[in-house]
Design a protein around this motif. Structure first.
Motif, PDB file in Angstrom:
ATOM      1  N   UNK A 131       1.185  11.235 -10.560  1.00  0.00           N
ATOM      2  CA  UNK A 131       0.489  12.531 -10.578  1.00  0.00           C
ATOM      3  C   UNK A 131       1.471  13.667 -10.830  1.00  0.00           C
ATOM      4  N   UNK A 132       2.645  13.569 -10.211  1.00  0.00           N
ATOM      5  CA  UNK A 132       3.626  14.625 -10.418  1.00  0.00           C
ATOM      6  C   UNK A 132       4.087  14.665 -11.874  1.00  0.00           C
ATOM      7  N   UNK A 133       4.344  13.502 -12.468  1.00  0.00           N
ATOM      8  CA  UNK A 133       4.777  13.461 -13.865  1.00  0.00           C
ATOM      9  C   UNK A 133       3.677  13.998 -14.775  1.00  0.00           C
ATOM     10  N   UNK A 134       2.430  13.622 -14.521  1.00  0.00           N
ATOM     11  CA  UNK A 134       1.325  14.122 -15.345  1.00  0.00           C
ATOM     12  C   UNK A 134       1.229  15.639 -15.237  1.00  0.00           C
ATOM     13  N   UNK A 135       1.380  16.165 -14.044  1.00  0.00           N
ATOM     14  CA  UNK A 135       1.330  17.629 -13.887  1.00  0.00           C
ATOM     15  C   UNK A 135       2.484  18.317 -14.604  1.00  0.00           C
ATOM     16  N   UNK A 148       0.838  -1.198   0.000  1.00  0.00           N
ATOM     17  CA  UNK A 148       0.000   0.000   0.000  1.00  0.00           C
ATOM     18  C   UNK A 148       0.877   1.253   0.000  1.00  0.00           C
ATOM     19  N   UNK A 149       1.968   1.212   0.750  1.00  0.00           N
ATOM     20  CA  UNK A 149       2.886   2.351   0.759  1.00  0.00           C
ATOM     21  C   UNK A 149       3.508   2.553  -0.613  1.00  0.00           C
ATOM     22  N   UNK A 150       3.938   1.452  -1.260  1.00  0.00           N
ATOM     23  CA  UNK A 150       4.535   1.543  -2.597  1.00  0.00           C
ATOM     24  C   UNK A 150       3.507   2.089  -3.581  1.00  0.00           C
ATOM     25  N   UNK A 151       2.261   1.647  -3.473  1.00  0.00           N
ATOM     26  CA  UNK A 151       1.203   2.139  -4.366  1.00  0.00           C
ATOM     27  C   UNK A 151       1.005   3.638  -4.189  1.00  0.00           C
ATOM     28  N   UNK A 152       0.977   4.083  -2.945  1.00  0.00           N
ATOM     29  CA  UNK A 152       0.817   5.526  -2.703  1.00  0.00           C
ATOM     30  C   UNK A 152       1.982   6.310  -3.283  1.00  0.00           C
ATOM     31  N   UNK A 153       3.203   5.779  -3.141  1.00  0.00           N
ATOM     32  CA  UNK A 153       4.368   6.470  -3.694  1.00  0.00           C
ATOM     33  C   UNK A 153       4.303   6.520  -5.218  1.00  0.00           C
ATOM     34  N   UNK A 154       3.932   5.398  -5.851  1.00  0.00           N
ATOM     35  CA  UNK A 154       3.824   5.376  -7.303  1.00  0.00           C
ATOM     36  C   UNK A 154       2.754   6.340  -7.798  1.00  0.00           C
ATOM     37  N   UNK A 155       1.628   6.393  -7.095  1.00  0.00           N
ATOM     38  CA  UNK A 155       0.563   7.311  -7.507  1.00  0.00           C
ATOM     39  C   UNK A 155       1.021   8.760  -7.347  1.00  0.00           C
ATOM     40  N   UNK A 156       1.784   9.035  -6.294  1.00  0.00           N
ATOM     41  CA  UNK A 156       2.280  10.397  -6.113  1.00  0.00           C
ATOM     42  C   UNK A 156       3.209  10.763  -7.255  1.00  0.00           C
ATOM     43  N   UNK A 157       4.137   9.879  -7.622  1.00  0.00           N
ATOM     44  CA  UNK A 157       5.064  10.160  -8.724  1.00  0.00           C
ATOM     45  C   UNK A 157       4.322  10.280 -10.041  1.00  0.00           C
TER      46      UNK A 157
END
Length: 163
Positions: A93-97, A82-91
């Motif tokens: 979102x950052x790349x998309x932005x 779950x922690x890895x998933x949250x980190x991947x989603x954060x990255x």
């Protein structure tokens, strides 16, 4: 000058600081500690037989302890995933932005360099080419679909195929 004097004075030991902190917090911690001690005194006689029975039970059947440990490892691994998933989603979102704002900056730079009218003309022309390619591919795949349907209809009329 006071700063130099403060810096030159020997620092108190960590143990002394911890003891001083304990003495400062003691009036606030004393009611909490006395409540915990009273709770311990009341629960200890009731929980001791249960804990002894659980210890004997786990000693008699170590398979349950193994299953419990495996469940604990499973829980820990799920938490890590779950922690890895949250980190991947954060990255992500950052790349998309970054890509979005980068494209926006490129569009502003193109409009700035070429002018609004010329940029709109280029975009319309590019959209026309894209539309032509899309329609050509659409017709091609529609033809493939019609050929497949026709061959399937021909196969069912001739009596071949699965029934």
């Amino acid at each position: 000058m006071e700063v130099l004097q403060d810096m030159s004075l020997p620092k108190p030991d960590v143990g002394v600081q911890a003891f001083h902190l304990y003495n400062e917090a003691d009036p606030y911690l004393r009611p909490i500690l006395s409540s915990l001690n009273a709770l311990y005194a009341q629960l200890y006689p009731a929980l001791l037989p249960l804990l002894n029975r659980a210890a004997v039970f786990t000693h008699d059947s170590p398979a349950l302890v193994t299953v419990g440990i495996l469940l604990l490892f499973l829980l820990i691994s799920v938490q890590i995933l779950a922690f890895v998933k949250r980190m991947l989603m954060w990255w992500f979102r950052m790349v998309v932005r970054v890509v979005f704002y980068g494209l926006l900056a490129v569009l502003v730079a193109v409009v700035w360099q070429r002018g609004l009218g010329r940029t709109v003309e280029d975009l319309v022309q590019w959209g026309g080419h894209l539309g032509e390619v899309w329609w050509r591919e659409y017709r091609r795949w529609e033809g493939y679909q019609n050929q497949a349907a026709a061959s399937q209809m021909k196969g069912t009329k001739a009596g071949s195929g699965w029934r």
